[in-house]
Design an enzyme around this catalytic site. Structure first.
Site, mmCIF file in Angstrom:
data_model
loop_
_atom_site.group_PDB
_atom_site.id
_atom_site.type_symbol
_atom_site.label_atom_id
_atom_site.label_comp_id
_atom_site.label_asym_id
_atom_site.label_seq_id
_atom_site.Cartn_x
_atom_site.Cartn_y
_atom_site.Cartn_z
ATOM 1 N N PHE A 154 0.806 -1.215 0.000
ATOM 2 C CA PHE A 154 0.000 0.000 0.000
ATOM 3 C C PHE A 154 0.840 1.267 0.000
ATOM 4 O O PHE A 154 0.377 2.320 -0.435
ATOM 5 C CB PHE A 154 -0.925 0.019 1.223
ATOM 6 C CG PHE A 154 -0.223 0.379 2.510
ATOM 7 C CD1 PHE A 154 -0.059 1.699 2.887
ATOM 8 C CD2 PHE A 154 0.282 -0.609 3.348
ATOM 9 C CE1 PHE A 154 0.601 2.033 4.066
ATOM 10 C CE2 PHE A 154 0.929 -0.283 4.521
ATOM 11 C CZ PHE A 154 1.098 1.050 4.882
ATOM 12 N N LYS A 178 -1.111 -7.721 -8.654
ATOM 13 C CA LYS A 178 -2.030 -7.814 -7.522
ATOM 14 C C LYS A 178 -1.628 -6.710 -6.547
ATOM 15 O O LYS A 178 -0.744 -6.881 -5.713
ATOM 16 C CB LYS A 178 -1.934 -9.183 -6.852
ATOM 17 C CG LYS A 178 -3.208 -9.624 -6.102
ATOM 18 C CD LYS A 178 -3.627 -8.742 -4.957
ATOM 19 C CE LYS A 178 -2.743 -8.867 -3.747
ATOM 20 N NZ LYS A 178 -3.238 -7.985 -2.604
ATOM 21 N N GLU A 181 -4.988 -3.966 -1.511
ATOM 22 C CA GLU A 181 -6.418 -3.664 -1.491
ATOM 23 C C GLU A 181 -6.712 -2.363 -0.757
ATOM 24 O O GLU A 181 -7.849 -1.883 -0.766
ATOM 25 C CB GLU A 181 -7.203 -4.822 -0.874
ATOM 26 C CG GLU A 181 -6.796 -5.238 0.509
ATOM 27 C CD GLU A 181 -5.716 -6.306 0.540
ATOM 28 O OE1 GLU A 181 -5.777 -7.180 1.433
ATOM 29 O OE2 GLU A 181 -4.794 -6.265 -0.310
ATOM 30 N N ARG A 182 -5.684 -1.762 -0.116
ATOM 31 C CA ARG A 182 -5.883 -0.488 0.581
ATOM 32 C C ARG A 182 -6.041 0.693 -0.377
ATOM 33 O O ARG A 182 -6.803 1.612 -0.126
ATOM 34 C CB ARG A 182 -4.701 -0.206 1.509
ATOM 35 C CG ARG A 182 -4.358 -1.328 2.454
ATOM 36 C CD ARG A 182 -5.166 -1.260 3.736
ATOM 37 N NE ARG A 182 -4.666 -2.223 4.697
ATOM 38 C CZ ARG A 182 -5.161 -3.444 4.893
ATOM 39 N NH1 ARG A 182 -6.186 -3.854 4.168
ATOM 40 N NH2 ARG A 182 -4.657 -4.253 5.793
ATOM 41 N N SER A 231 5.747 -7.080 4.277
ATOM 42 C CA SER A 231 6.350 -7.439 5.559
ATOM 43 C C SER A 231 7.182 -8.712 5.422
ATOM 44 O O SER A 231 6.950 -9.533 4.527
ATOM 45 C CB SER A 231 5.263 -7.649 6.615
ATOM 46 O OG SER A 231 4.516 -8.821 6.329
ATOM 47 N N CYS A 286 9.529 1.738 3.650
ATOM 48 C CA CYS A 286 10.479 0.696 4.032
ATOM 49 C C CYS A 286 11.898 1.248 4.123
ATOM 50 O O CYS A 286 12.790 0.580 4.639
ATOM 51 C CB CYS A 286 10.426 -0.475 3.050
ATOM 52 S SG CYS A 286 10.967 -0.067 1.384
ATOM 53 N N GLU A 389 9.387 -3.388 13.286
ATOM 54 C CA GLU A 389 9.144 -2.299 12.342
ATOM 55 C C GLU A 389 7.819 -1.631 12.720
ATOM 56 O O GLU A 389 6.756 -2.250 12.639
ATOM 57 C CB GLU A 389 9.082 -2.824 10.905
ATOM 58 C CG GLU A 389 8.910 -1.726 9.877
ATOM 59 C CD GLU A 389 8.942 -2.246 8.450
ATOM 60 O OE1 GLU A 389 9.407 -1.516 7.554
ATOM 61 O OE2 GLU A 389 8.488 -3.384 8.212
#
Length: 504
Positions: A154, A178, A181-182, A231, A286, A389
């Site tokens: 996202f 893909k 979805e956020r 993640s 990140c 994190e």
């Protein structure tokens, strides 16, 4: 494609917007208000398999198109990205929460990878050895894999998809995206723009979904490679399952990026860098700096003194408040609660909360997912806020007694995405760059994300796979090498005359 109010989104398959068939949906929020602004269909295995079949039918003709013509599609795409920069950025900010300047940077850094991929004809050249043996020549070719896929996060809904699909498509592959979805609208818009640029239908498709569609990607035998950013636990899962199914896989996971501040550093410059790198995009990067490591107590005290007023002046608000907003909301209510839970754990475990943003509230946006800025001092490596994190606007200060201790902190952490050192000492900087076991290093640069013609990738538990993203590695990842050894009869053919005849 524009979204003005709550609406039902689609997949993008075979050059058209396609409704989902699973009957399952996810809510897409406006993080600034907490309101649902769209419903997103979550793909079933059948939806994903249909997209793969469409891609498999379209891909051979695209691979047979010469690299120069493929590159021209990307060239046209760059023009369309620049044309629609404002529209893309606004859609990105509305679903992610980033400020408009930050959203434009998201699009721009992806655009730069597309520009690099315009050089595909050069990058796809093979090698040739003439006369490897008697009448024998050997040459290699880089050929497309076929149907490839990417699962993107996202936090960069424009940049990271382009990091993946631009080189994949330049190499002659079809690509199944893909996205998160956020914030799925920008990936759908990018697919539309690629086809407007001349990409054949079926070569870039967007399939929205959750774990069901991820597993369908990993298990589909037609898909030859999978890229992932997210993640570390999910990266490990995708890497293991994808490799088990015989796919080429590259996965990029979590991070805990340290910035070492030496006693000779310009403390004002270091503080400015930390504030931008730690709190920009609400810390949802990140490559965000989440750990400041000043060397020596005097350095730490000076740094904290410089940081406090800068952090207290940060302007937090929705992107609609203008370009002088420093950062916006985090992406979901769950993300906000996770961040605040980790902040409380830091307090409970003995860290000193120097700047407390827990009570932050924005008038008129009380239901938004805003998190105030936090600054911890005297954090130790055994604390959860150091080990995990946080992915939020939280900066932890770990005091080191020496350069070697500071270096060890970065080297001993399980993550190895990015790191930085701020110093005026060239010897210290050079030693740090050579010794630290982290994939991307900044010297007086807080967020050392390489430019598009270099590669992006971490070490240790921040990355799984042999090759990095973008740059030359991308063309290796999205092609396989075929080597041909050929031999042809040699010598003058019987009956042939090759000498000059005298003039009669």
């Amino acid at each position: 494609m524009e979204i003005e109010m709550t609406t039902e989104l689609t997949h993008y398959i075979g050059g058209a917007h396609v409704k989902g068939t699973s009957g399952r949906f996810a809510d897409v929020y406006n993080p600034a208000t907490g309101e649902v602004q769209a419903k997103l269909p979550l793909a079933s295995k059948e939806d994903l398999d249909h997209a793969v079949n469409v891609a498999a039918q379209a891909q051979p003709a695209w691979a047979a198109t010469n690299p120069q013509r493929r590159a021209r599609v990307l060239m046209a795409f760059v023009g369309l990205l620049n044309r629609d920069m404002d529209k893309l950025s606004e859609a990105l900010s509305r679903e992610h929460g980033k400020t408009i300047p930050d959203a434009k940077g998201d699009v721009q850094r992806g655009l730069e990878v597309v520009e690099y991929c315009i050089g595909a004809p050069q990058m796809l050249k093979g090698e040739y050895t003439d006369g490897a043996g008697p009448g024998i020549d050997i040459y290699s070719m880089r050929q497309a894999l076929g149907v490839t896929a990417g699962i993107t996060p996202f936090n960069f809904p424009a940049m990271i998809p382009m990091w993946m699909f631009a080189p994949a498509i330049a190499c002659g592959n079809a690509f199944i995206l893909k996205p998160s979805e956020r914030d799925p609208s920008v990936p759908l818009m990018l697919a539309e723009l690629m086809e407007e640029a001349g990409l054949p239908a079926g070569i870039l498709q967007v399939v929205n979904g959750d774990k069901e569609s991820v597993d369908a990607i990993l298990d589909n035998p037609t898909i030859q490679s999978v890229g992932f950013v997210g993640s570390t636990p999910i990266a490990e899962y995708i890497y293991a399952r994808g490799c088990e199914n015989g796919k080429r896989v590259q996965c990029f996971g979590g991070a805990k990026n340290h910035m070492i501040i030496m006693p000779d550093a310009d403390m004002g410059q270091a503080a400015d860098a930390l504030v931008g790198a730690g709190y920009g995009a609400a810390g949802e990067r990140c490559m965000a700096i989440s750990v400041a490591v000043p060397v020596g107590d005097e350095t730490a005290d000076r740094l904290i003194e410089e940081l406090i007023p800068r952090i207290e002046k940060l302007r937090v608000g929705p992107y609609t408040s203008g370009d002088d907003v420093d950062y916006g909301p985090v992406v979901t209510a769950a993300a906000k609660q996770n961040i605040l839970g980790l902040v409380q754990s830091g307090i409970d475990q003995g860290a000193e909360l120097v700047v407390d943003g827990r009570d932050f509230s924005l008038q008129g946006y009380e239901d938004g997912f805003f998190v105030g800025p936090h600054l911890f001092d005297r954090v130790t490596p055994d604390m959860d806020i150091y080990k995990k994190e946080i992915f939020g606007p939280v900066l932890s200060t770990v005091r080191a007694g020496s350069y070697e201790e500071a270096l060890s902190l970065a080297m001993d952490h399980e993550y190895g995405n990015g790191t930085a050192i701020f110093t005026r000492d060239g010897d210290a900087a050079r030693d740090f760059a050579n010794r630290v076991n982290v994939g991307m290093v900044g010297i007086n640069v807080p967020i050392p994300v390489p430019l598009a013609y270099h590669t992006f990738g971490g070490w240790k538990k921040s990355a799984f796979g042999d090759l990095n993203q973008h740059g030359p590695d991308a063309f290796k990842f999205y092609t396989r090498t075929k080597t041909v050894t050929s031999r042809w009869p040699s010598g003058i053919k019987e009956g042939g005359e090759f000498n000059f005849k005298a003039m009669d």
